[in-house]
Design a protein around this motif. Structure first.
Motif, PDB file in Angstrom:
ATOM      1  N   TYR A   1      21.301  20.908   9.736  1.00 27.74           N
ATOM      2  CA  TYR A   1      22.108  21.055   8.523  1.00 27.74           C
ATOM      3  C   TYR A   1      21.179  21.053   7.323  1.00 27.74           C
ATOM      4  O   TYR A   1      20.166  20.349   7.312  1.00 27.74           O
ATOM      5  CB  TYR A   1      23.114  19.896   8.401  1.00 27.74           C
ATOM      6  CG  TYR A   1      24.298  20.207   7.526  1.00 27.74           C
ATOM      7  CD1 TYR A   1      25.432  20.808   8.059  1.00 27.74           C
ATOM      8  CD2 TYR A   1      24.288  19.917   6.159  1.00 27.74           C
ATOM      9  CE1 TYR A   1      26.532  21.110   7.259  1.00 27.74           C
ATOM     10  CE2 TYR A   1      25.376  20.202   5.362  1.00 27.74           C
ATOM     11  CZ  TYR A   1      26.494  20.799   5.916  1.00 27.74           C
ATOM     12  OH  TYR A   1      27.573  21.111   5.113  1.00 27.74           O
ATOM     13  N   LYS A   2      21.504  21.850   6.334  1.00 32.23           N
ATOM     14  CA  LYS A   2      20.649  21.983   5.154  1.00 32.23           C
ATOM     15  C   LYS A   2      20.493  20.641   4.436  1.00 32.23           C
ATOM     16  O   LYS A   2      21.396  19.795   4.468  1.00 32.23           O
ATOM     17  CB  LYS A   2      21.238  23.021   4.205  1.00 32.23           C
ATOM     18  CG  LYS A   2      22.630  22.716   3.698  1.00 32.23           C
ATOM     19  CD  LYS A   2      23.157  23.884   2.887  1.00 32.23           C
ATOM     20  CE  LYS A   2      24.638  23.708   2.548  1.00 32.23           C
ATOM     21  NZ  LYS A   2      25.515  23.732   3.748  1.00 32.23           N
ATOM     22  N   THR A   3      19.377  20.472   3.780  1.00 33.87           N
ATOM     23  CA  THR A   3      19.132  19.280   2.954  1.00 33.87           C
ATOM     24  C   THR A   3      19.252  19.610   1.473  1.00 33.87           C
ATOM     25  O   THR A   3      19.187  18.711   0.630  1.00 33.87           O
ATOM     26  CB  THR A   3      17.743  18.698   3.243  1.00 33.87           C
ATOM     27  OG1 THR A   3      16.755  19.711   3.027  1.00 33.87           O
ATOM     28  CG2 THR A   3      17.664  18.202   4.682  1.00 33.87           C
ATOM     29  N   ALA A   4      19.414  20.882   1.147  1.00 31.52           N
ATOM     30  CA  ALA A   4      19.635  21.329  -0.236  1.00 31.52           C
ATOM     31  C   ALA A   4      20.263  22.707  -0.170  1.00 31.52           C
ATOM     32  O   ALA A   4      20.101  23.440   0.813  1.00 31.52           O
ATOM     33  CB  ALA A   4      18.321  21.376  -1.019  1.00 31.52           C
ATOM     34  N   TYR A   5      20.979  23.059  -1.220  1.00 38.00           N
ATOM     35  CA  TYR A   5      21.552  24.400  -1.300  1.00 38.00           C
ATOM     36  C   TYR A   5      20.464  25.419  -1.625  1.00 38.00           C
ATOM     37  O   TYR A   5      19.544  25.135  -2.410  1.00 38.00           O
ATOM     38  CB  TYR A   5      22.610  24.488  -2.399  1.00 38.00           C
ATOM     39  CG  TYR A   5      23.924  23.805  -2.091  1.00 38.00           C
ATOM     40  CD1 TYR A   5      24.831  24.371  -1.215  1.00 38.00           C
ATOM     41  CD2 TYR A   5      24.261  22.605  -2.712  1.00 38.00           C
ATOM     42  CE1 TYR A   5      26.053  23.759  -0.958  1.00 38.00           C
ATOM     43  CE2 TYR A   5      25.475  21.978  -2.461  1.00 38.00           C
ATOM     44  CZ  TYR A   5      26.368  22.566  -1.577  1.00 38.00           C
ATOM     45  OH  TYR A   5      27.574  21.962  -1.320  1.00 38.00           O
TER      46      TYR A   5
ATOM     47  N   HIS B   1      27.357  25.230   9.633  1.00 35.07           N
ATOM     48  CA  HIS B   1      28.053  25.342   8.349  1.00 35.07           C
ATOM     49  C   HIS B   1      29.358  24.560   8.393  1.00 35.07           C
ATOM     50  O   HIS B   1      30.037  24.516   9.418  1.00 35.07           O
ATOM     51  CB  HIS B   1      28.350  26.811   8.027  1.00 35.07           C
ATOM     52  CG  HIS B   1      27.130  27.665   7.884  1.00 35.07           C
ATOM     53  ND1 HIS B   1      26.422  27.772   6.710  1.00 35.07           N
ATOM     54  CD2 HIS B   1      26.480  28.455   8.778  1.00 35.07           C
ATOM     55  CE1 HIS B   1      25.406  28.582   6.872  1.00 35.07           C
ATOM     56  NE2 HIS B   1      25.408  29.006   8.126  1.00 35.07           N
ATOM     57  N   PHE B   2      29.729  23.976   7.257  1.00 33.24           N
ATOM     58  CA  PHE B   2      30.989  23.244   7.116  1.00 33.24           C
ATOM     59  C   PHE B   2      31.792  23.787   5.939  1.00 33.24           C
ATOM     60  O   PHE B   2      31.281  23.938   4.828  1.00 33.24           O
ATOM     61  CB  PHE B   2      30.745  21.754   6.855  1.00 33.24           C
ATOM     62  CG  PHE B   2      30.404  20.936   8.067  1.00 33.24           C
ATOM     63  CD1 PHE B   2      30.768  21.329   9.343  1.00 33.24           C
ATOM     64  CD2 PHE B   2      29.730  19.731   7.913  1.00 33.24           C
ATOM     65  CE1 PHE B   2      30.448  20.561  10.452  1.00 33.24           C
ATOM     66  CE2 PHE B   2      29.410  18.943   9.016  1.00 33.24           C
ATOM     67  CZ  PHE B   2      29.767  19.362  10.285  1.00 33.24           C
ATOM     68  N   ASN B   3      33.084  24.038   6.183  1.00 38.57           N
ATOM     69  CA  ASN B   3      34.061  24.230   5.127  1.00 38.57           C
ATOM     70  C   ASN B   3      35.090  23.119   5.214  1.00 38.57           C
ATOM     71  O   ASN B   3      35.504  22.735   6.325  1.00 38.57           O
ATOM     72  CB  ASN B   3      34.810  25.563   5.281  1.00 38.57           C
ATOM     73  CG  ASN B   3      33.980  26.762   4.933  1.00 38.57           C
ATOM     74  OD1 ASN B   3      33.155  26.710   4.026  1.00 38.57           O
ATOM     75  ND2 ASN B   3      34.173  27.859   5.648  1.00 38.57           N
ATOM     76  N   ALA B   4      35.522  22.606   4.077  1.00 37.30           N
ATOM     77  CA  ALA B   4      36.701  21.740   4.041  1.00 37.30           C
ATOM     78  C   ALA B   4      37.923  22.648   4.025  1.00 37.30           C
ATOM     79  O   ALA B   4      38.009  23.571   3.218  1.00 37.30           O
ATOM     80  CB  ALA B   4      36.677  20.855   2.804  1.00 37.30           C
ATOM     81  N   PHE B   5      38.862  22.388   4.926  1.00 35.99           N
ATOM     82  CA  PHE B   5      40.044  23.242   5.075  1.00 35.99           C
ATOM     83  C   PHE B   5      41.245  22.522   4.486  1.00 35.99           C
ATOM     84  O   PHE B   5      41.631  21.456   4.969  1.00 35.99           O
ATOM     85  CB  PHE B   5      40.254  23.536   6.561  1.00 35.99           C
ATOM     86  CG  PHE B   5      41.336  24.537   6.851  1.00 35.99           C
ATOM     87  CD1 PHE B   5      41.583  25.598   5.999  1.00 35.99           C
ATOM     88  CD2 PHE B   5      42.091  24.424   8.008  1.00 35.99           C
ATOM     89  CE1 PHE B   5      42.571  26.536   6.283  1.00 35.99           C
ATOM     90  CE2 PHE B   5      43.076  25.359   8.309  1.00 35.99           C
ATOM     91  CZ  PHE B   5      43.317  26.403   7.447  1.00 35.99           C
TER      92      PHE B   5
ATOM     93  N   LEU C   1      26.957  18.562   0.332  1.00 34.93           N
ATOM     94  CA  LEU C   1      26.352  19.831   0.766  1.00 34.93           C
ATOM     95  C   LEU C   1      27.266  20.654   1.668  1.00 34.93           C
ATOM     96  O   LEU C   1      26.799  21.411   2.526  1.00 34.93           O
ATOM     97  CB  LEU C   1      25.009  19.586   1.466  1.00 34.93           C
ATOM     98  CG  LEU C   1      23.914  18.925   0.616  1.00 34.93           C
ATOM     99  CD1 LEU C   1      22.668  18.683   1.460  1.00 34.93           C
ATOM    100  CD2 LEU C   1      23.567  19.780  -0.593  1.00 34.93           C
ATOM    101  N   PHE C   2      28.590  20.523   1.484  1.00 37.68           N
ATOM    102  CA  PHE C   2      29.509  21.429   2.172  1.00 37.68           C
ATOM    103  C   PHE C   2      29.256  22.853   1.688  1.00 37.68           C
ATOM    104  O   PHE C   2      28.962  23.081   0.514  1.00 37.68           O
ATOM    105  CB  PHE C   2      30.955  21.041   1.884  1.00 37.68           C
ATOM    106  CG  PHE C   2      31.569  20.135   2.912  1.00 37.68           C
ATOM    107  CD1 PHE C   2      32.650  20.549   3.666  1.00 37.68           C
ATOM    108  CD2 PHE C   2      31.057  18.856   3.126  1.00 37.68           C
ATOM    109  CE1 PHE C   2      33.222  19.716   4.606  1.00 37.68           C
ATOM    110  CE2 PHE C   2      31.619  18.022   4.067  1.00 37.68           C
ATOM    111  CZ  PHE C   2      32.706  18.449   4.816  1.00 37.68           C
ATOM    112  N   ASP C   3      29.409  23.812   2.589  1.00 37.55           N
ATOM    113  CA  ASP C   3      29.263  25.209   2.189  1.00 37.55           C
ATOM    114  C   ASP C   3      30.396  25.640   1.264  1.00 37.55           C
ATOM    115  O   ASP C   3      30.171  26.407   0.330  1.00 37.55           O
ATOM    116  CB  ASP C   3      29.239  26.111   3.425  1.00 37.55           C
ATOM    117  CG  ASP C   3      27.983  25.903   4.239  1.00 37.55           C
ATOM    118  OD1 ASP C   3      26.989  26.590   3.955  1.00 37.55           O
ATOM    119  OD2 ASP C   3      27.975  25.038   5.138  1.00 37.55           O
ATOM    120  N   GLY C   4      31.589  25.151   1.542  1.00 33.08           N
ATOM    121  CA  GLY C   4      32.692  25.564   0.693  1.00 33.08           C
ATOM    122  C   GLY C   4      33.951  24.783   0.972  1.00 33.08           C
ATOM    123  O   GLY C   4      34.042  23.975   1.904  1.00 33.08           O
TER     124      GLY C   4
END
Length: 454
Positions: free
Chosen positions: A421-425, A6-10, A50-53
């Motif tokens: 890593y996901k390819t779609a939400y 999972h990735f979040n931009a901080f 496709l970042f998680d958040g």
């Protein structure tokens, strides 16, 4: 199936966040932080990738520990000026469908009744994509701003936070029954009064006698984030958190924190996988290692040592300008972020100096950057997940937006090729995407306040 990362931009609603001084880079756009178009573009980039958040940090005081003055923070834009992160969320949600929003809010300075309404409102407006990073603050300047003489003691803040959580759980989970809203136009009946209940809480710190003002939102309780690494912080995380952030540790230290929090959670009747752990990371990457190195050397020309010391001084509660460059820093007792001091002790030994501290801050923060090709970055991420048990990464901004564009263009496709890593939400609210359920599970302490049908 391999475990997905999972990735979040901080980031933060300000000019200078973690990597102090990089806002001065000519390609950096963070001085546009006070324009709504900057944030809507930001959100759309992250969702396309496709970042998680996006996780928005916040402080409600000024960094005035270095030299006992706010001047260094103001000169270097060290998290000042800083605007309210919650105001950004509806605009970003309006131009996205899946991106999650984690917002930091300090529970010390706002009554739980009003805060519960604000978070429920955001959960409605985002379609269930809101999360709350629970913090108790660490700045005396913030305490003074609301009429206190200074911060409460570190562990006492967590005691207050436990009661605060009890109150907001009662409001979010226990005031309205799931089927309280009838919305019958013909009968002129919107909500069934028999299924809406007043919350009565008379505790040590808080007294509430009121009906929660919001009807049930998609998640009811927001996804709960927390970042405490002290023993008391870990117990709080084990009790309440669904996502935990860790920083400033070697692999052995991260592994120990992850294992300890999950063990504590299991002792409370939760499952270890009820908690996802995100490691703070700063990544400078390119198609080749040389490209990444050249970019890093370009970035570091804009680092501000004064701004870096300003941030570190506030987070550790130490005025470094009282010490010569090679004089051992006396840490003493601090009510700031105690885990930051311990992390520095581990990194440089107990007799560390101001010079050694700055040597750790090559891009303006104590978070060492990974400078590597995209392929090397993927190997690094996988190794950390496999070795420490973390679930994802909180990626600090360096020069925006290119730092996240590089992750989206170069790193994520390589992770996808390896099934990591996901390819779609997936569909559903943020908690559904992360844990497979839109509501707090019954084994979470917040669910114990859930009102049952009838």
């Amino acid at each position: 199936m391999p475990r997905q990362i999972h990735f979040n931009a901080f980031d933060m609603n300000c000019v200078g966040h973690i990597q102090q001084g990089l806002w001065a880079h000519p390609r950096d756009r963070s001085m546009e932080y006070n324009r709504i178009g900057y944030w809507t573009d930001y959100a759309q980039r992250l969702e396309k990738g496709l970042f998680d958040g996006i996780f928005l940090a916040d402080v409600v005081g000024i960094y005035d520990v270095l030299s006992g003055s706010p001047a260094p923070a103001l000169r270097g834009a060290v998290q000042v000026p800083v605007n309210d992160p919650m105001m950004l969320v509806p605009a970003m949600a309006a131009v996205t469908q899946h991106l999650g929003f984690g917002v930091t809010a300090n529970l010390m300075y706002e009554q739980p009744f009003l805060f519960a309404r604000r978070m429920a409102t955001l959960d409605h407006l985002t379609g269930g994509r809101i999360g709350w990073n629970i913090v108790t603050g660490y700045l005396d300047s913030a305490a003074r701003a609301i009429g206190m003489d200074g911060q409460m003691a570190h562990d006492d803040r967590y005691d207050l936070a436990d009661e605060y959580m009890e109150v907001v759980y009662k409001l979010w989970e226990g005031s309205w029954e799931d089927d309280a809203v009838v919305a019958d136009r013909g009968a002129h009946l919107y909500a069934d009064p028999a299924k809406v209940h007043a919350v009565h809480h008379h505790g040590r710190q808080y007294k509430v006698d009121a009906v929660h003002l919001c009807e049930p939102s998609p998640q009811r309780s927001p996804v709960l984030y927390q970042a405490g690494s002290s023993p008391r912080g870990r117990q709080f995380a084990a009790t309440h958190a669904e996502c935990v952030f860790v920083n400033g540790q070697k692999k052995e230290g991260v592994q120990e924190i992850v294992s300890d929090i999950r063990t504590r959670a299991e002792a409370l009747g939760r499952r270890g996988d009820d908690i996802k752990v995100f490691l703070g990371a700063t990544i400078v990457t390119g198609r080749t290692e040389k490209e990444a190195r050249d970019k890093f050397e370009d970035y570091r020309r804009y680092v501000s040592s004064e701004a870096a010391l300003t941030h570190a001084a506030a987070s550790m509660g130490i005025d470094f300008n009282k010490f010569d460059w090679d004089e051992p820093v006396e840490t003493g007792k601090s009510e700031a972020i105690t885990s930051n001091i311990k992390a520095m002790d581990r990194a440089a030994g107990p007799q560390w100096t101001k010079r050694k501290l700055l040597e750790q801050m090559v891009l303006g923060s104590r978070q060492p950057p990974l400078v590597a090709s995209a392929d090397q970055v993927v190997d690094w991420l996988v190794d950390w997940v496999d070795t420490t048990g973390v679930d994802g990464f909180n990626l600090s901004r360096t020069v925006v937006p290119e730092c996240f564009d590089d992750i989206i263009e170069l790193v994520i496709p390589r992770l996808q090729e390896r099934g990591l890593y996901k390819t779609a939400y997936s569909e559903g609210p943020l908690r559904q995407k992360l844990f497979g359920t839109p509501r707090l599970p019954d084994r979470h302490t917040g669910a114990s306040h859930r009102v049952r049908h009838g």
